[in-house]
Design a protein around this motif. Structure first.
Motif, PDB file in Angstrom:
ATOM      1  N   GLN A  67      29.773  -2.416-134.544  1.00 55.83           N
ATOM      2  CA  GLN A  67      28.520  -2.874-133.945  1.00 55.83           C
ATOM      3  C   GLN A  67      27.410  -1.834-134.154  1.00 55.83           C
ATOM      4  N   TYR A  75      17.406   6.151-131.495  1.00 55.91           N
ATOM      5  CA  TYR A  75      17.779   4.829-130.997  1.00 55.91           C
ATOM      6  C   TYR A  75      16.971   4.554-129.752  1.00 55.91           C
ATOM      7  N   ASN A  96      25.152  -2.359-122.270  1.00 64.08           N
ATOM      8  CA  ASN A  96      25.885  -1.395-123.096  1.00 64.08           C
ATOM      9  C   ASN A  96      26.293  -0.160-122.294  1.00 64.08           C
ATOM     10  N   ALA A 118      26.187   3.440-133.108  1.00 63.68           N
ATOM     11  CA  ALA A 118      26.955   2.208-132.919  1.00 63.68           C
ATOM     12  C   ALA A 118      27.293   2.017-131.444  1.00 63.68           C
ATOM     13  N   LYS A 119      27.674   0.773-131.122  1.00 60.60           N
ATOM     14  CA  LYS A 119      28.060   0.435-129.753  1.00 60.60           C
ATOM     15  C   LYS A 119      29.534   0.692-129.467  1.00 60.60           C
ATOM     16  N   THR A 177      23.962  -0.288-134.673  1.00 56.66           N
ATOM     17  CA  THR A 177      22.652  -0.711-134.187  1.00 56.66           C
ATOM     18  C   THR A 177      21.834   0.518-133.833  1.00 56.66           C
ATOM     19  N   ASN A 178      20.564   0.322-133.573  1.00 50.68           N
ATOM     20  CA  ASN A 178      19.752   1.397-133.024  1.00 50.68           C
ATOM     21  C   ASN A 178      19.049   0.945-131.743  1.00 50.68           C
ATOM     22  N   THR A 179      19.504  -0.203-131.186  1.00 50.05           N
ATOM     23  CA  THR A 179      18.937  -0.733-129.949  1.00 50.05           C
ATOM     24  C   THR A 179      20.060  -1.072-128.967  1.00 50.05           C
TER      25      THR A 179
END
Length: 143
Positions: free
Chosen positions: A53, A140, A63, A42-43, A55-57
């Motif tokens: 948030q 990620y 970020n 997550a972010k 995500t894997n990107t």
């Protein structure tokens, strides 16, 4: 002189037995292979310690933080949860923490930019271990 050698051998044998018993009693039981429910990247993190948030990107310019959450099924106090992180297949870093209580079911690790440099673009893979036994991995990417 022979009597003294006997006593020395007896003391050595007793010492070895004590060391073996101590090591046997302090061994941690290996985790069940299914001790990790899931891994999440997550972010950010909420005030309650859950991922936000997911995500894997990640954007290398925007970020600043990357979090990995480890959801444990049956945590045991003093289990060692650790990771090894790779970038494009090459070792970057590793770290470990110990669980504190059986109710501590979610742990997280985080990486952040502590300077103005961007994260390198590429694929990151994280291998997660409990008591040095590999259980799961997650990847990620930074674009």
């Amino acid at each position: 002189m022979v009597k003294n050698k006997k006593y020395i051998y007896i003391v050595i044998i007793i010492f070895v037995i004590i060391v073996l018993l101590y090591n046997f009693q302090n061994k941690t039981i290996a985790p069940a292979p299914n001790n990790i429910n899931k891994l999440v990247i997550a972010k950010s993190i909420t005030n309650t310690g859950t991922p936000s948030q997911i995500t894997n990107t990640f954007n290398h310019l925007v970020n600043r933080n990357i979090y990995m959450f480890v959801y444990l099924k049956n945590p045991v106090p003093n289990e060692t949860v650790s990771y090894i992180r790779y970038f494009n297949g090459y070792y970057i870093d590793s770290y470990s923490i110990k669980t504190s209580t059986p109710t501590n079911r979610v742990l997280y690790f985080n990486w952040n930019k502590t300077h103005k440099l961007d994260y390198p673009i590429g694929v990151y893979t994280i291998k997660v271990f409990i008591n040095d036994i590999f259980l799961k991995s997650i990847s990620y990417k930074v674009t």
